[in-house]
Motif scaffolding. Structure first.
Motif, short mmCIF file in Angstrom:
data_model
loop_
_atom_site.label_atom_id
_atom_site.label_comp_id
_atom_site.label_asym_id
_atom_site.label_seq_id
_atom_site.Cartn_x
_atom_site.Cartn_y
_atom_site.Cartn_z
N SER A 1 0.91 -1.32 -0.07
CA SER A 1 0.23 -0.08 -0.09
C SER A 1 0.84 1.15 0.12
O SER A 1 0.65 2.39 -0.65
CB SER A 1 -1.00 -0.06 1.31
OG SER A 1 -0.31 0.00 2.45
N ARG B 1 1.75 9.20 -5.87
CA ARG B 1 2.07 10.72 -5.58
C ARG B 1 3.22 11.41 -6.52
O ARG B 1 3.18 12.36 -6.85
CB ARG B 1 2.60 10.67 -4.15
CG ARG B 1 3.05 11.84 -3.45
CD ARG B 1 1.83 13.04 -3.61
NE ARG B 1 1.00 12.76 -2.54
CZ ARG B 1 0.16 13.68 -2.21
NH1 ARG B 1 0.19 14.81 -2.70
NH2 ARG B 1 -1.18 13.25 -1.31
N GLU C 1 -3.88 11.37 3.40
CA GLU C 1 -3.20 10.42 3.38
C GLU C 1 -2.44 10.14 4.64
O GLU C 1 -2.48 8.87 5.25
CB GLU C 1 -2.17 10.59 2.39
CG GLU C 1 -2.66 10.11 0.89
CD GLU C 1 -1.56 10.03 -0.01
OE1 GLU C 1 -1.74 10.57 -1.06
OE2 GLU C 1 -0.49 9.20 0.46
N ARG D 1 -3.32 6.80 7.20
CA ARG D 1 -2.11 6.22 7.37
C ARG D 1 -1.97 5.76 8.93
O ARG D 1 -1.63 4.74 9.47
CB ARG D 1 -0.89 6.60 6.93
CG ARG D 1 0.26 5.70 7.03
CD ARG D 1 0.30 4.23 6.54
NE ARG D 1 0.09 4.22 5.02
CZ ARG D 1 0.17 3.03 4.48
NH1 ARG D 1 0.28 1.69 4.91
NH2 ARG D 1 -0.27 2.98 3.01
N CYS E 1 -4.70 4.96 3.09
CA CYS E 1 -5.97 5.26 2.23
C CYS E 1 -6.23 4.39 0.91
O CYS E 1 -7.30 4.44 0.41
CB CYS E 1 -5.82 6.87 1.68
SG CYS E 1 -4.44 7.05 0.64
N VAL E 2 -5.29 3.39 1.05
CA VAL E 2 -5.59 2.50 -0.03
C VAL E 2 -6.67 1.45 0.38
O VAL E 2 -7.48 1.06 -0.54
CB VAL E 2 -4.19 1.45 -0.36
CG1 VAL E 2 -4.60 0.26 -1.22
CG2 VAL E 2 -3.34 2.37 -0.94
N GLU F 1 0.71 4.11 -3.08
CA GLU F 1 0.56 5.58 -2.70
C GLU F 1 1.85 6.19 -3.06
O GLU F 1 1.63 7.57 -3.67
CB GLU F 1 0.44 5.66 -1.14
CG GLU F 1 -0.82 5.51 -0.68
CD GLU F 1 -1.08 5.91 0.94
OE1 GLU F 1 -1.42 5.30 1.84
OE2 GLU F 1 -0.43 7.06 1.19
N CYS G 1 -2.98 9.65 -4.47
CA CYS G 1 -3.97 8.56 -4.67
C CYS G 1 -5.41 9.35 -4.21
O CYS G 1 -6.38 8.46 -4.40
CB CYS G 1 -3.53 7.24 -4.13
SG CYS G 1 -3.84 7.63 -1.92
#
Lengths: 176, 151
Positions: A69, A77, B77, B81, B89-90, A73, A85
């Motif tokens: 992840s 970015r 973000e 996290r 945020c995934v 991200e 994202c």
């Protein structure tokens, strides 16, 4: 024969940082040498020490997902330095809103047909009437909610830059 | 005058970033416009996840008019996290994709049902509207029992 011991090439992180990749290196299971860009992006956005700290705070079985992840991200970015994202989140949120509206409209149609079936069973068919309760029936709760519960994951967030995003016309592919 | 003005500005509270980093908040501090002193948590999470120098570099690489949006997205973000150290945020992206799949399935079902009902509606209204050639009532729609209607 000590020389017959297997040679482990340095992981992508240690190669990038130009340091010796020691056994037990926290990065080596997750940043193989054949994926140098993965660590390069993560290092650029998060920094090696932040990533190491984060990984050390997680259980071993969680680290693979965490690295993936972070890599996602970081790549987002790098491609879109302004929104990262979050651009993808905004895009997907809009899709959800649009689909919800379409679903509400389709369900309203079904109610209309269901209501019209009753007078059709009588002698004469009547012209279709607007079912009084259609607007009051809540299907899917509208598109305004920002709190989702899916599979036990509860995410609540504001996206204050929606208007700015609309005016800039940014998108998932990270066009700058 | 300039000195006293700058001193006045220096005497004004340092931005949240410089406060956390325990340094003097310069006049041209890159963080100051986006991390006001009254929102210390905003910079705290960004610093924890990205690091002050990375954020500094990222902001310096952007034209000024884009920095506010960039900071907003970085804060989002970082908060995601901190709340979810594994997925950040995934997790939200994955959740939204699942929602989209579910909505698409429901929509396809509802649309198929609507087509089905529309066809039923039109076929039954056509049967009601067509005149009987033998002058018999035909509101009983069972063809097998039609014999009883014809004598």
């Amino acid at each position: 024969m000590a020389s017959s011991s297997s040679y482990n090439p340095p992981c992508a992180a240690c190669k990038f940082l130009r340091r010796k990749c020691i056994p037990g290196c926290v990065f080596s299971p997750y940043f193989p040498p054949e994926e140098p860009q993965k660590f390069a992006n993560v290092h650029k956005i998060f920094g090696a020490s932040n990533v190491a700290k984060l990984l050390n705070e997680l259980l071993p079985h969680q680290r693979d997902d965490a690295v993936n992840s972070l890599a996602y991200e970081a790549e987002a970015r790098v491609r879109d330095p302004v929104y990262g994202c979050i651009g993808a989140i905004t895009f997907l949120q809009r899709q959800v809103d649009r689909l919800q509206k379409e679903l509400d409209a389709a369900n309203a149609d079904l109610i209309r047909f269901a209501c019209n079936d009753v007078p059709l069973q009588a002698a004469q068919p009547r012209p279709p009437q607007e079912a009084a309760g259609v607007r009051n029936v809540g299907f899917g709760g509208g598109g305004g909610g920002r709190l989702y519960q899916t599979g036990g994951v509860q995410i609540s967030y504001d996206v204050p830059w929606n208007d700015i995003y609309n005016s800039h016309g940014g998108g998932m592919d990270g066009n700058n | 005058m300039k000195d006293s003005n700058s001193r006045k500005q220096g005497a004004a509270s340092p931005c949240a970033a410089c406060k956390l980093l325990r340094r003097r908040c310069a006049e041209d501090c890159v963080f100051a416009p986006y991390f006001p002193a009254e929102e210390p948590h905003k910079f705290a999470s960004v610093h924890k996840v990205f690091g002050a120098s990375n954020v500094n570099k990222m902001l310096q690489d952007l034209p000024e008019h884009q920095r506010e949006d960039a900071v907003s997205s970085l804060v989002y973000e970082a908060n995601a996290r901190v709340r979810d150290p594994v997925y950040g945020c995934v997790g939200a992206i994955s959740s939204l994709q699942q929602q989209i799949d579910a909505l698409q399935t429901q929509l396809a079902l509802a649309q198929a049902e609507a087509v089905h009902m529309r066809m039923r509606h039109y076929s039954s209204s056509a049967e009601c509207a067509s005149p009987s050639t033998r002058g018999r009532r035909s509101h009983n729609h069972h063809p097998k029992s039609s014999e009883s209607f014809w004598h």
